[in-house]
Design an enzyme around this catalytic site. Sequence first.
Site, PDB file in Angstrom:
ATOM      1  N   ASP A   1       0.689  -1.185   0.005  1.00  0.00           N
ATOM      2  CA  ASP A   1      -0.002   0.098  -0.002  1.00  0.00           C
ATOM      3  C   ASP A   1       0.870   1.340   0.124  1.00  0.00           C
ATOM      4  O   ASP A   1       0.360   2.191   0.060  1.00  0.00           O
ATOM      5  CB  ASP A   1      -1.009   0.062   1.219  1.00  0.00           C
ATOM      6  CG  ASP A   1      -0.309   0.003   2.312  1.00  0.00           C
ATOM      7  OD1 ASP A   1       0.813  -0.308   2.437  1.00  0.00           O
ATOM      8  OD2 ASP A   1      -0.914   0.029   3.526  1.00  0.00           O
ATOM      9  N   SER A   2       2.180   1.043   0.118  1.00  0.00           N
ATOM     10  CA  SER A   2       3.279   2.221  -0.140  1.00  0.00           C
ATOM     11  C   SER A   2       2.711   2.926  -1.556  1.00  0.00           C
ATOM     12  O   SER A   2       3.190   4.041  -1.895  1.00  0.00           O
ATOM     13  CB  SER A   2       4.564   1.757  -0.336  1.00  0.00           C
ATOM     14  OG  SER A   2       4.657   0.576  -1.222  1.00  0.00           O
TER      15      SER A   2
ATOM     16  N   ASP B   1      -1.058  -6.178   0.281  1.00  0.00           N
ATOM     17  CA  ASP B   1      -1.413  -5.570   1.295  1.00  0.00           C
ATOM     18  C   ASP B   1      -2.736  -5.428   1.514  1.00  0.00           C
ATOM     19  O   ASP B   1      -3.670  -4.705   0.822  1.00  0.00           O
ATOM     20  CB  ASP B   1      -0.617  -3.827   1.297  1.00  0.00           C
ATOM     21  CG  ASP B   1       0.611  -3.947   2.344  1.00  0.00           C
ATOM     22  OD1 ASP B   1       0.563  -4.915   3.037  1.00  0.00           O
ATOM     23  OD2 ASP B   1       1.388  -3.073   1.962  1.00  0.00           O
TER      24      ASP B   1
ATOM     25  N   GLU C   1       9.792  -3.759   9.943  1.00  0.00           N
ATOM     26  CA  GLU C   1      10.215  -2.340   9.151  1.00  0.00           C
ATOM     27  C   GLU C   1      11.073  -1.691  10.390  1.00  0.00           C
ATOM     28  O   GLU C   1      10.316  -1.284  11.440  1.00  0.00           O
ATOM     29  CB  GLU C   1       8.845  -1.855   8.671  1.00  0.00           C
ATOM     30  CG  GLU C   1       9.243  -0.488   7.973  1.00  0.00           C
ATOM     31  CD  GLU C   1       8.052   0.032   7.165  1.00  0.00           C
ATOM     32  OE1 GLU C   1       7.145  -0.771   6.931  1.00  0.00           O
ATOM     33  OE2 GLU C   1       8.170   1.267   6.843  1.00  0.00           O
TER      34      GLU C   1
ATOM     35  N   GLU D   1      -0.843  -5.129   9.113  1.00  0.00           N
ATOM     36  CA  GLU D   1       0.202  -4.592   9.916  1.00  0.00           C
ATOM     37  C   GLU D   1      -0.260  -4.782  11.494  1.00  0.00           C
ATOM     38  O   GLU D   1      -1.486  -4.318  11.814  1.00  0.00           O
ATOM     39  CB  GLU D   1       0.341  -3.118   9.521  1.00  0.00           C
ATOM     40  CG  GLU D   1       1.041  -2.887   8.189  1.00  0.00           C
ATOM     41  CD  GLU D   1       1.226  -1.320   8.010  1.00  0.00           C
ATOM     42  OE1 GLU D   1       0.925  -0.374   8.792  1.00  0.00           O
ATOM     43  OE2 GLU D   1       1.539  -1.027   6.806  1.00  0.00           O
TER      44      GLU D   1
ATOM     45  N   LYS E   1      -1.118  -9.302   3.578  1.00  0.00           N
ATOM     46  CA  LYS E   1      -0.368  -8.683   4.626  1.00  0.00           C
ATOM     47  C   LYS E   1      -1.003  -7.900   5.416  1.00  0.00           C
ATOM     48  O   LYS E   1      -1.878  -6.910   4.795  1.00  0.00           O
ATOM     49  CB  LYS E   1       0.870  -8.108   3.902  1.00  0.00           C
ATOM     50  CG  LYS E   1       1.844  -7.468   5.042  1.00  0.00           C
ATOM     51  CD  LYS E   1       3.068  -7.347   4.535  1.00  0.00           C
ATOM     52  CE  LYS E   1       3.475  -5.912   3.795  1.00  0.00           C
ATOM     53  NZ  LYS E   1       3.145  -4.634   4.519  1.00  0.00           N
TER      54      LYS E   1
END
Length: 257
Positions: free
Chosen positions: A42-43, A81, A176, A112, A110
Amino acid sequence: MQKKISIIKSKKNKSKIVCLTAYSKNTASIIDKHCDVILVGDSLGSVLYNFSSTKKVTLDMMIEHSKSVRMGVKKSLMVVDMPHNTYRNSKEAIKNAKKIILKTKCDAVKLEGGKKIVQIIKNLVKNKIQVMGHLGVLPQSATSFKFKGKNIVERKNLLRDSKLLEEAGVFSIVLECVESSLAKEITRIVRVPTIGIGASVHCDGQVLVTDDLIGLNEISARFVKKYSNIKKYINDAALKFKQDVTETKFPSKKHSY
Ligand code: KIV
């Protein structure tokens, strides 16, 4: 897909895992042969859409980019993501993860977070959804992008969260911006592979955002190594095109009907 997951897991303590991001077919098809994992991160919110954070990325954006990436991925494991606010509880997470997998044919998703989302991860895994964890700096909720592991509390929490994610059934964990000795310790204590970004050479693999690696995206983070300067190639090509057009050298007979 199960086989690809097993291959990734079996790399722990044997060989390093190579992971890069892709947001479209053309990039995915170039990097596929060199990667074990391709992540539709999602960057893309900050890299492509200039959002100030990844919070504004929607499920539809992730699905459309992932559909494009899918066309370029032949051998790598493809992970997508789950964006912000799409996994606030188990019901929402299962519904959205199934939608992502159905529409994009990706292999895994993925998420977070640590302790707070452990039950959600357990329920995804129970529903046969492969999950990659993500600890350390969490861009979807971060207020600061400073590296993690500076104090005892952060270190204890990250060690606890790593074990919790492993127990919940993730097949790997992205770390990260985690202090080197802590990343080393996490990598030692969990049985699933860790994939670092700004988390030292001690992780079981490394991930970078491809646009950063090729010098297309302007970023000054310490963890980024620029392996190419693609901006120069694009600039040179555009300049040459401009010259040819203004000097009526393009299109020549060869490029005309
Ligand atoms: O969104 C992303 O690209 C990521 C990687 C940086 C790990 O989560």
